[in-house]
Motif scaffolding. Structure first.
Motif, PDB file in Angstrom:
ATOM      1  N   MET A  88       0.869  -1.173   0.000  1.00  0.00           N
ATOM      2  CA  MET A  88       0.000   0.000   0.000  1.00  0.00           C
ATOM      3  C   MET A  88       0.907   1.225   0.000  1.00  0.00           C
ATOM      4  O   MET A  88       1.812   1.334   0.836  1.00  0.00           O
ATOM      5  N   SER A  89       0.675   2.144  -0.958  1.00  0.00           N
ATOM      6  CA  SER A  89       1.594   3.268  -1.133  1.00  0.00           C
ATOM      7  C   SER A  89       0.942   4.386  -1.936  1.00  0.00           C
ATOM      8  O   SER A  89       0.353   4.118  -2.984  1.00  0.00           O
ATOM      9  N   PRO A  90       1.060   5.641  -1.469  1.00  0.00           N
ATOM     10  CA  PRO A  90       0.480   6.738  -2.253  1.00  0.00           C
ATOM     11  C   PRO A  90       1.164   6.915  -3.604  1.00  0.00           C
ATOM     12  O   PRO A  90       0.626   7.580  -4.490  1.00  0.00           O
ATOM     13  N   ARG A  91       2.342   6.301  -3.784  1.00  0.00           N
ATOM     14  CA  ARG A  91       3.038   6.407  -5.068  1.00  0.00           C
ATOM     15  C   ARG A  91       2.608   5.329  -6.047  1.00  0.00           C
ATOM     16  O   ARG A  91       3.097   5.263  -7.170  1.00  0.00           O
ATOM     17  N   GLY A 114       2.654   0.068   5.004  1.00  0.00           N
ATOM     18  CA  GLY A 114       3.750   0.937   5.390  1.00  0.00           C
ATOM     19  C   GLY A 114       3.375   1.789   6.595  1.00  0.00           C
ATOM     20  O   GLY A 114       2.200   1.931   6.935  1.00  0.00           O
ATOM     21  N   ARG A 115       4.401   2.325   7.230  1.00  0.00           N
ATOM     22  CA  ARG A 115       4.243   3.320   8.311  1.00  0.00           C
ATOM     23  C   ARG A 115       5.396   4.299   8.166  1.00  0.00           C
ATOM     24  O   ARG A 115       6.278   4.099   7.338  1.00  0.00           O
ATOM     25  N   PHE A 116       5.426   5.325   8.953  1.00  0.00           N
ATOM     26  CA  PHE A 116       6.491   6.337   8.900  1.00  0.00           C
ATOM     27  C   PHE A 116       6.563   6.965   7.501  1.00  0.00           C
ATOM     28  O   PHE A 116       5.525   7.221   6.910  1.00  0.00           O
ATOM     29  N   GLU A 131       3.209  -1.632  -5.951  1.00  0.00           N
ATOM     30  CA  GLU A 131       2.680  -0.525  -5.153  1.00  0.00           C
ATOM     31  C   GLU A 131       1.271  -0.159  -5.606  1.00  0.00           C
ATOM     32  O   GLU A 131       1.023   0.028  -6.785  1.00  0.00           O
ATOM     33  N   VAL A 132       0.357  -0.102  -4.641  1.00  0.00           N
ATOM     34  CA  VAL A 132      -1.049   0.202  -4.924  1.00  0.00           C
ATOM     35  C   VAL A 132      -1.501   1.367  -4.056  1.00  0.00           C
ATOM     36  O   VAL A 132      -1.313   1.352  -2.840  1.00  0.00           O
ATOM     37  N   SER A 133      -2.118   2.365  -4.692  1.00  0.00           N
ATOM     38  CA  SER A 133      -2.627   3.532  -3.973  1.00  0.00           C
ATOM     39  C   SER A 133      -4.150   3.496  -3.925  1.00  0.00           C
ATOM     40  O   SER A 133      -4.788   3.030  -4.860  1.00  0.00           O
ATOM     41  N   ASP A 136      -5.315   9.962  -4.124  1.00  0.00           N
ATOM     42  CA  ASP A 136      -4.303  11.011  -4.061  1.00  0.00           C
ATOM     43  C   ASP A 136      -4.396  11.822  -2.778  1.00  0.00           C
ATOM     44  O   ASP A 136      -4.806  12.986  -2.787  1.00  0.00           O
ATOM     45  N   TYR A 137      -4.061  11.186  -1.690  1.00  0.00           N
ATOM     46  CA  TYR A 137      -3.978  11.813  -0.371  1.00  0.00           C
ATOM     47  C   TYR A 137      -3.079  10.916   0.460  1.00  0.00           C
ATOM     48  O   TYR A 137      -2.836   9.772   0.075  1.00  0.00           O
ATOM     49  N   VAL A 138      -2.570  11.416   1.576  1.00  0.00           N
ATOM     50  CA  VAL A 138      -1.605  10.654   2.352  1.00  0.00           C
ATOM     51  C   VAL A 138      -2.204  10.217   3.684  1.00  0.00           C
ATOM     52  O   VAL A 138      -2.676  11.051   4.466  1.00  0.00           O
ATOM     53  N   LEU A 139      -2.196   8.913   3.916  1.00  0.00           N
ATOM     54  CA  LEU A 139      -2.652   8.341   5.182  1.00  0.00           C
ATOM     55  C   LEU A 139      -1.463   8.198   6.116  1.00  0.00           C
ATOM     56  O   LEU A 139      -0.316   8.286   5.686  1.00  0.00           O
ATOM     57  N   SER A 140      -1.732   7.923   7.387  1.00  0.00           N
ATOM     58  CA  SER A 140      -0.628   7.746   8.333  1.00  0.00           C
ATOM     59  C   SER A 140      -0.057   6.331   8.276  1.00  0.00           C
ATOM     60  O   SER A 140       1.020   6.073   8.785  1.00  0.00           O
ATOM     61  N   GLY A 141      -0.806   5.410   7.654  1.00  0.00           N
ATOM     62  CA  GLY A 141      -0.320   4.039   7.547  1.00  0.00           C
ATOM     63  C   GLY A 141      -1.127   3.262   6.533  1.00  0.00           C
ATOM     64  O   GLY A 141      -2.211   3.693   6.130  1.00  0.00           O
TER      65      GLY A 141
HETATM   66  N1  SAH Z   1       6.307   9.585   2.695  1.00  0.00           N
HETATM   67  C1  SAH Z   1       5.361   8.869   1.896  1.00  0.00           C
HETATM   68  C2  SAH Z   1       4.015   8.704   2.641  1.00  0.00           C
HETATM   69  C3  SAH Z   1       4.092   7.746   3.781  1.00  0.00           C
HETATM   70  S1  SAH Z   1       2.539   7.524   4.557  1.00  0.00           S
HETATM   71  C4  SAH Z   1       5.123   9.633   0.596  1.00  0.00           C
HETATM   72  O1  SAH Z   1       5.166  10.857   0.618  1.00  0.00           O
HETATM   73  O2  SAH Z   1       4.868   9.001  -0.439  1.00  0.00           O
HETATM   74  C5  SAH Z   1       2.802   6.022   5.441  1.00  0.00           C
HETATM   75  C6  SAH Z   1       2.223   4.779   4.829  1.00  0.00           C
HETATM   76  O3  SAH Z   1       0.817   4.922   4.693  1.00  0.00           O
HETATM   77  C7  SAH Z   1       2.718   4.433   3.450  1.00  0.00           C
HETATM   78  O4  SAH Z   1       3.910   3.704   3.483  1.00  0.00           O
HETATM   79  C8  SAH Z   1       1.571   3.581   2.904  1.00  0.00           C
HETATM   80  O5  SAH Z   1       1.687   2.222   3.299  1.00  0.00           O
HETATM   81  C9  SAH Z   1       0.360   4.176   3.576  1.00  0.00           C
HETATM   82  N2  SAH Z   1      -0.383   5.099   2.699  1.00  0.00           N
HETATM   83  C10 SAH Z   1      -0.444   6.436   2.818  1.00  0.00           C
HETATM   84  N3  SAH Z   1      -1.208   6.991   1.865  1.00  0.00           N
HETATM   85  C11 SAH Z   1      -1.666   5.968   1.101  1.00  0.00           C
HETATM   86  C12 SAH Z   1      -2.492   5.903  -0.055  1.00  0.00           C
HETATM   87  N4  SAH Z   1      -3.009   6.984  -0.618  1.00  0.00           N
HETATM   88  N5  SAH Z   1      -2.750   4.682  -0.577  1.00  0.00           N
HETATM   89  C13 SAH Z   1      -2.209   3.565  -0.026  1.00  0.00           C
HETATM   90  N6  SAH Z   1      -1.421   3.574   1.073  1.00  0.00           N
HETATM   91  C14 SAH Z   1      -1.136   4.756   1.624  1.00  0.00           C
END
Ligand code: SAH
Length: 227
Positions: A88-91, A114-116, A131-133, A136-141
């Motif tokens: 799981m990854s925003p990228r 992921g975390r951190f 990697e699957v998002s 387009d927003y950032v979660l804490s994990g």
């Molecule tokens: N520094 C990273 C964000 C980390 S957020 C960046 O800017 O790309 C911490 C974790 O939350 C990530 O490793 C991922 O596993 C999860 N996460 C955050 N946003 C997500 C999203 N939009 N989709 C899927 N997982 C996400």
């Protein structure tokens, strides 16, 4: 053989979470799918059981270590494991209903949360993580994201949705958003139900729904029609 989910996380107690209730929860209890939440920290080798370290090159936050995550993956999803390995990854590539259908047709999924700041790039490459998002927003994990993905997959597994038909006209099937819904009462706060829906003429109803779906999609998500 039912769908097998293995989730690697620093917070296994967050699972099954929402997936333990309602449709997914009943399916889990029935054995239509299974879930294994693995504590990544159990694979740490140093005295402090550390799973993260400071980023090479400096900067804010911490990065999940490649060696610890790889050990967790190797112990729970070896090289002969046929399941896709997702991170799981925003990228990542944005999750779509098509990818969800694909996953539901397969043997299961191994999902890394992921975390951190995220995970060391070398484990993504060295263990072929996809990697699957979820948007387009950032979660804490990744835990909530993993539950979103699994929720979407589980409802498509054989036997999980009561009415198999309800999967077919839904949003994103056939590049359309779904038509509007109505139910009783016939009048609410002066608002009535479109007449065609109470006409009993099923050809007309189908046509109306199709047109409404197209109109809605054109207005809100023209990008879907190009797809
Ligand atoms: N520094 C990273 C964000 C980390 S957020 C960046 O800017 O790309 C911490 C974790 O939350 C990530 O490793 C991922 O596993 C999860 N996460 C955050 N946003 C997500 C999203 N939009 N989709 C899927 N997982 C996400």
């Amino acid at each position: 053989m039912s769908f097998r989910a293995t989730v690697l996380t620093l917070y296994p107690e967050m699972f099954p979470g929402t997936l333990g209730q309602a449709l997914a929860g009943k399916a889990l209890a029935r054995g239509d799918w299974s879930l294994d939440a693995v504590q990544i920290r159990d694979y740490a080798t140093d005295r402090h059981r550390s799973v993260d370290d400071t980023p090479a090159g400096g900067g804010a936050g911490m990065v999940m270590r490649a060696d610890v995550l790889a050990a967790a993956l190797d112990a729970n999803a070896g090289t002969d494991d046929p399941r896709p390995r997702l991170l799981m990854s925003p990228r990542g590539a944005p999750l779509t209903q098509a990818r969800v259908r694909d996953l539901a047709a397969g043997p299961g999924a191994v999902i890394v949360c992921g975390r951190f700041e995220g995970v060391d790039q070398r484990v993504i490459e060295g263990r072929d993580l996809e990697e699957v998002s979820i948007g387009d927003y950032v979660l804490s994990g990744g835990e909530v994201a993993a539950q979103v993905l699994l929720d979407a997959v589980i409802r498509l597994l054989p036997g999980v949705m009561g009415n198999a038909q309800s999967g077919e006209t839904e949003s994103f099937e056939g590049n359309l958003l779904e038509h509007p819904h109505y139910t009783r009462p016939a009048e609410w706060e002066g608002r009535t139900i479109p007449e065609v829906l109470t006409s009993g003429n099923h050809a007309k109803i189908d046509q109306w729904r199709r047109e409404e779906a197209e109109k809605l999609t054109r207005d809100r998500r023209p990008d879907l029609l190009d797809g």
